[in-house]
Each structure stands twice: as C-alpha cells, then as structure tokens.
Design a protein around this motif. Structure first.
Motif, PDB file in Angstrom:
ATOM      1  N   GLY A 113      -7.088 -34.306  32.737  1.00 22.25           N
ATOM      2  CA  GLY A 113      -8.120 -33.733  33.597  1.00 22.25           C
ATOM      3  C   GLY A 113      -7.631 -32.482  34.309  1.00 22.25           C
ATOM      4  N   VAL A 114      -6.381 -32.512  34.791  1.00 22.20           N
ATOM      5  CA  VAL A 114      -5.822 -31.330  35.445  1.00 22.20           C
ATOM      6  C   VAL A 114      -5.688 -30.182  34.450  1.00 22.20           C
ATOM      7  CG1 VAL A 114      -3.794 -30.424  36.643  1.00 22.20           C
ATOM      8  CG2 VAL A 114      -4.624 -32.738  37.155  1.00 22.20           C
ATOM      9  N   VAL A 115      -5.223 -30.480  33.235  1.00 21.82           N
ATOM     10  CA  VAL A 115      -5.090 -29.441  32.199  1.00 21.82           C
ATOM     11  C   VAL A 115      -6.442 -28.846  31.856  1.00 21.82           C
ATOM     12  CG1 VAL A 115      -4.448 -29.037  29.792  1.00 21.82           C
ATOM     13  CG2 VAL A 115      -2.977 -30.442  31.259  1.00 21.82           C
ATOM     14  N   ARG A 116      -7.461 -29.697  31.754  1.00 18.50           N
ATOM     15  CA  ARG A 116      -8.813 -29.219  31.447  1.00 18.50           C
ATOM     16  C   ARG A 116      -9.289 -28.219  32.498  1.00 18.50           C
ATOM     17  NH1 ARG A 116     -12.224 -28.532  27.428  1.00 18.50           N
ATOM     18  NH2 ARG A 116     -11.665 -26.487  28.236  1.00 18.50           N
ATOM     19  N   CYS A 117      -9.048 -28.518  33.774  1.00 22.39           N
ATOM     20  CA  CYS A 117      -9.482 -27.624  34.846  1.00 22.39           C
ATOM     21  C   CYS A 117      -8.690 -26.316  34.825  1.00 22.39           C
ATOM     22  CB  CYS A 117      -9.322 -28.322  36.196  1.00 22.39           C
ATOM     23  SG  CYS A 117     -10.424 -29.734  36.431  1.00 22.39           S
ATOM     24  N   ALA A 279     -11.228 -36.035  40.785  1.00 19.43           N
ATOM     25  CA  ALA A 279     -11.193 -37.344  40.132  1.00 19.43           C
ATOM     26  C   ALA A 279      -9.871 -37.559  39.395  1.00 19.43           C
ATOM     27  CB  ALA A 279     -12.364 -37.483  39.164  1.00 19.43           C
ATOM     28  N   ALA A 280      -9.389 -36.525  38.689  1.00 20.65           N
ATOM     29  CA  ALA A 280      -8.136 -36.646  37.941  1.00 20.65           C
ATOM     30  C   ALA A 280      -6.953 -36.832  38.883  1.00 20.65           C
ATOM     31  CB  ALA A 280      -7.933 -35.410  37.069  1.00 20.65           C
ATOM     32  N   LEU A 281      -6.914 -36.046  39.957  1.00 24.54           N
ATOM     33  CA  LEU A 281      -5.800 -36.146  40.893  1.00 24.54           C
ATOM     34  C   LEU A 281      -5.808 -37.491  41.630  1.00 24.54           C
ATOM     35  CD1 LEU A 281      -5.814 -32.535  42.402  1.00 24.54           C
ATOM     36  CD2 LEU A 281      -4.197 -33.493  40.761  1.00 24.54           C
ATOM     37  N   LEU A 282      -6.995 -37.952  42.026  1.00 27.88           N
ATOM     38  CA  LEU A 282      -7.082 -39.227  42.731  1.00 27.88           C
ATOM     39  C   LEU A 282      -6.731 -40.404  41.822  1.00 27.88           C
ATOM     40  CD1 LEU A 282     -10.241 -38.745  44.977  1.00 27.88           C
ATOM     41  CD2 LEU A 282      -7.868 -39.039  45.724  1.00 27.88           C
ATOM     42  N   THR A 283      -7.023 -40.292  40.527  1.00 27.34           N
ATOM     43  CA  THR A 283      -6.650 -41.354  39.594  1.00 27.34           C
ATOM     44  C   THR A 283      -5.144 -41.572  39.594  1.00 27.34           C
ATOM     45  OG1 THR A 283      -8.566 -40.920  38.171  1.00 27.34           O
ATOM     46  CG2 THR A 283      -6.692 -42.070  37.175  1.00 27.34           C
ATOM     47  N   ILE A 284      -4.385 -40.489  39.613  1.00 24.91           N
ATOM     48  CA  ILE A 284      -2.922 -40.592  39.652  1.00 24.91           C
ATOM     49  C   ILE A 284      -2.442 -40.993  41.040  1.00 24.91           C
ATOM     50  CG2 ILE A 284      -0.779 -39.301  39.349  1.00 24.91           C
ATOM     51  CD1 ILE A 284      -2.256 -37.510  37.356  1.00 24.91           C
TER      52      ILE A 284
END
Length: 427
Positions: A113-117, A279-284
C-alpha cells in the motif's frame, strides 16, 4: 455457472495437492510441535502432548478456518493476481531475514500500500525504464483487497486462538526479572489453511458471477476463476502472570479488534482512494502495537506461577492423571498432604510417603478457598499424582528466549531452547 464453479474448484484442489508450499508448511508445523514436546519431556520427564493428536487437531481446525475464510472472501472478492502473489512473497522473504514474525500478510500488504501511494506521487514514473515493470505489476494489484484478505485471515486467527489457543500451551521454566526461576506457559498454535479464492481473470477464460464482489471487479475483464492458496496462521505468546485460557481469551479479543479494524480500513480505502496510505500504515502499526502491548502488560504484572508461604504452586496437571480426575487445576496451591503442611519438594515427597497407598490433599483453589481431595494410590501412578510444580531455586533448566528472531537463527535452532541454570544441581 455452478458447473463451471465446481470444475474450477476441483482443479484448484488438484493444484493444491501438488503445491510444495502446502507440504512445506505442514512439515515445519509438525517439527515445531515435535520440538516443543521434546522441551516438555526434558523439563518434566513426562509427555504432556502427543504429536499425532496435535496434528489431527490442527488439520481439522485449519480446514474449517480455511473454508470459512474462503466463503467470506467469495463475497468480498480476492484480488490476488499472479503479480500480487509474487510481490507478496518477495517482500515477505526480505522481511523474514530480519524478523521471522514478519512472515505475516499484514506487513507485506501494508508495504504494498505504501509503495502504491509512492508510485502515484511520482510524476512520469510509469515511463521509467528502470521501474516501468513495477508500475505495470502494481496496476494488476488491488491493495485494498489484499488488506481485506489480511483482515479476514486475522479474524480466523482470533477465532482459532479463542477456541484452541490454550490446548497446546506448554508449561516451562523462565528467568524472572530478579534472576529467580519462575513458571510460565509458552502458548503457540499453527494451523495450515487451504484457501479457495475467487480471483479476477484478464484476457478471457473465466466465468461470470451472479453477484459483484467488492474487491477486484475492475480487474476481472475476463471473468473469475478459483485459485488455491495455502496459508499458515500462527501465534506465539508467553505468559507468566495469567492462566493459559485467560491469556488466550485476552489475546483473541485484541486480535478480533485488529482484524475488524483492518477490514474496515480496507473497505474505506477501496471507496476513498486517499485513505489508502493511512490504512496501509495503520495495518502495520497496529500489528506492532499488539505485540508491544502484550509484552508490556506481562512486564507490569507479578508472576503467578511461584511458590508462596501458603504452599506449593501447581504449574500444570498431566492430562488423564489422578490429579486431573480429582479436579486439580493449574494455578492452585497444595497446602497439606496427609495432614502435613508442605512448603518444599522434600516435604512434599515425605508427606506422600506417610501413607503410600492413600493420599488426602488440601488444595487452595483459584478462588482462594480450601478444597479437600483424596484418592487411593496405585502402582504405576505418577509419583506426584500427575501434578507438575513451579520451579524452585534448584531448577536445573530454564528456557532461553531471544526477542529478535531472524530466519538465520531459526535455521540454526537458536530460539526457544533450554539452557542450564548457573549454580544448579545436577539431575
């Protein structure tokens, strides 16, 4: 459509049966259980768990959990394309070089998700010769769908921990903060799941669905197909201050909250694209918070499995033993045997010898009330009727734990072993 779906499911089952990772996961799980049983036998000279029984339970519950996850993802849609699988495995293999616990879909999906952004923010990056392939692959990856799959898998893990987390808990000896041996439990559970996911197909060859899944519909230009995906769910916890059932319920509650939060964030990121990065950061971050909080909470609580002034604390009870038949439980305290107060192992063994054919015990239960149990002693019974006591200062072995466990340390078998306590007496 039904016939096509059944045909695709049958093909997926056949592919699963020849999938090397499915059998590799089974072998690694069985080796872990076997090693844990060996630790128990070295500490207590008895067998608390049986490999065949544990293997049967993990297969049974893993199959049930896999079917449940497959049904839920059939409604949500699993945007697991070939590119997504390769990226997930590539990221996971890099992560486990640093920590073996990073072999979790939450970390890999969050990083994607971070890479996508980042790729979306780079102007003209899709035309780059060096990273053009990454843009093309990421166009075939539905990151919110992967986050949702990670959330549903953690939901299944929470249910498994809640129902099965305490059955394989192993009583062990640990070093306390004061350097004295204390009793505790290593709680672990590993379940192989066979997922049968509806995944999007591009270029034709798939079948149409009578409903529109939430995730992956924009990638399904050629319809849908069924893909078999082996997954291993697992958890490990150490508790010195709670009974295994209590710890399992508490851990399952936190996992449930995490799973619902991740699934909810994935749905929001699917509908509002700007929420993908949070969402991606909070998942981790939330996953790391769960691990940190569990260790912090244990460090703030007093050890439960230590001997006190009232008597000898019971660490565990052998299944099927006379003590189990009498209703004696872990965490209770032996006050008297045959009318004699016991404070040490020597006093315990001496009290048993007062009447070798019969035993009457006074037990302080978990509610702080005294209960009386008695039983005839037969030849072949365990010398303590199946009661395993907490360690004293003469304990020979303690468990050596290492917080930072990498793939290399696991391959070298440097995790979770026993070390001989300094100054201990030889057994």
């Amino acid at each position: 459509m039904a016939w096509t779906l059944l045909t695709g499911l049958g093909e997926a089952v056949l592919r699963l049966l020849i999938h090397p990772f499915f059998y590799l996961g089974l072998v690694l799980i069985l080796l872990q259980y076997r090693r844990q049983i060996q630790l128990e036998r070295k500490l207590f000279h008895v067998r608390l768990h049986y490999l065949f029984i544990e293997a049967w339970h993990l297969l049974l519950w893993g199959t049930a959990a896999g079917l449940g996850v497959s049904l839920v993802m059939g409604l949500l849609g699993a945007a697991v394309t070939a590119e997504a699988v390769l990226l997930l495995w590539g990221i996971s293999l890099v992560l486990i070089l640093f920590r073996i616990r990073f072999l979790c879909m939450a970390y890999a999906a969050g990083i994607l998700g971070v890479v996508r952004c980042i790729l979306d923010w780079v102007p003209g990056g899709s035309g780059s010769e060096a990273f053009g392939w990454l843009y093309r692959w990421m166009d075939r990856v539905d990151v919110p769908g992967l986050l949702a799959l990670a959330g549903v898998l953690h939901l299944a893990e929470a249910l498994l921990v809640r129902t099965q987390g305490s059955r394989s808990a192993s009583p062990l000896f640990y070093d306390s903060k004061r350097g004295k041996p204390v009793g505790g439990y290593h709680m672990y559970g590993f379940w192989p799941l066979a997922l049968f996911l509806l995944v999007p197909v591009s270029g034709g060859g798939g079948f149409e669905l009578p409903w529109s899944p939430v995730f992956g519909s924009e990638l399904a230009t050629g319809g849908w197909t069924v893909m078999a995906m082996p997954v291993v769910l697992g958890f490990t916890e150490r508790t010195l201050s709670r009974l295994p059932k209590e710890k399992a319920r508490r851990s399952a509650g936190f996992l449930m909250a995490y799973a619902l939060a991740v699934t909810g964030m994935a749905l929001l990121a699917h509908w509002v694209a700007v929420l993908l990065l949070p969402a991606a950061l909070l998942t981790i971050a939330l996953h790391e918070l769960l691990i940190w909080f569990s260790g912090w909470e244990e460090s703030k609580r007093a050890p439960l499995f230590v001997h006190g002034l009232q008597g000898l604390k019971i660490l565990a009870v052998l299944p099927g033993s006379p003590a189990a038949e009498l209703g004696i439980e872990a965490g209770e305290t032996i006050e008297k045997i045959n009318g004699v107060r016991v404070r040490t192992r020597e006093e315990l063994h001496g009290a048993f010898q007062i009447n070798p054919a019969f035993c009457r015990m006074e037990i302080l239960n978990l509610e702080g009330q005294t209960k009386f149990v008695s039983r005839a002693v037969f030849a072949g019974d365990h010398h303590q009727l199946g009661v395993l006591l907490c360690p004293d200062d003469d304990a020979r072995y303690i468990v050596e734990e290492r917080r930072r466990v990498s793939l290399l340390s696991v391959l070298l078998q440097a995790f979770g072993g026993l070390q001989e306590k300094k100054g201990s007496k030889s057994a």
